[in-house]
Design a protein around this motif. Sequence first.
Motif, PDB file in Angstrom:
ATOM      1  N   TYR A 107       0.852  -1.191   0.000  1.00 21.24           N
ATOM      2  CA  TYR A 107       0.000   0.000   0.000  1.00 21.24           C
ATOM      3  C   TYR A 107       0.885   1.237   0.000  1.00 21.24           C
ATOM      4  N   PRO A 112       0.196   4.901  -0.909  1.00 23.50           N
ATOM      5  CA  PRO A 112      -0.913   5.793  -1.254  1.00 23.50           C
ATOM      6  C   PRO A 112      -0.659   6.700  -2.456  1.00 23.50           C
ATOM      7  N   ARG A 130      -5.464  -4.836   1.933  1.00 19.18           N
ATOM      8  CA  ARG A 130      -6.517  -3.826   2.001  1.00 19.18           C
ATOM      9  C   ARG A 130      -7.782  -4.245   1.272  1.00 19.18           C
ATOM     10  N   HIS A 157     -10.955  -0.104   4.660  1.00 22.61           N
ATOM     11  CA  HIS A 157     -11.429   0.378   3.357  1.00 22.61           C
ATOM     12  C   HIS A 157     -11.729   1.873   3.425  1.00 22.61           C
ATOM     13  N   GLN A 165     -10.558   4.131   5.505  1.00 21.85           N
ATOM     14  CA  GLN A 165      -9.325   4.896   5.667  1.00 21.85           C
ATOM     15  C   GLN A 165      -8.567   5.003   4.347  1.00 21.85           C
ATOM     16  N   THR A 166      -8.514   3.905   3.595  1.00 18.12           N
ATOM     17  CA  THR A 166      -7.806   3.893   2.326  1.00 18.12           C
ATOM     18  C   THR A 166      -8.473   4.830   1.328  1.00 18.12           C
ATOM     19  N   GLU A 202      -7.874   8.497   2.398  1.00  9.48           N
ATOM     20  CA  GLU A 202      -6.486   8.922   2.213  1.00  9.48           C
ATOM     21  C   GLU A 202      -6.135   9.093   0.732  1.00  9.48           C
TER      22      GLU A 202
END
Length: 71
Positions: free
Chosen positions: A10, A12, A32, A52, A54-55, A58
């Motif tokens: 991950y 971002p 994730r 999920h 939070q991802t 972000e």
Amino acid sequence: MQTMRVFKKYLPLMVAKHVKTFFKGRIYIHGRGRFDFQSGLLLMPSSADVPHRQTVTEVNALIGRLHMDLV
């Protein structure tokens, strides 16, 4: 038929650049889960769990910052 991009880690910023560039599709991030994106933003699944959410939050924030850098 759409292909799915798989991210082994991950990262971002890398995810944000991919989503922004390809605009619509599906990605999978190890640890994730699967995410769909449309209009250059990740979509929040209806049954999203905390990782999920939070991802999505972000990555979409980073996409917004990337758009700001272009202006």
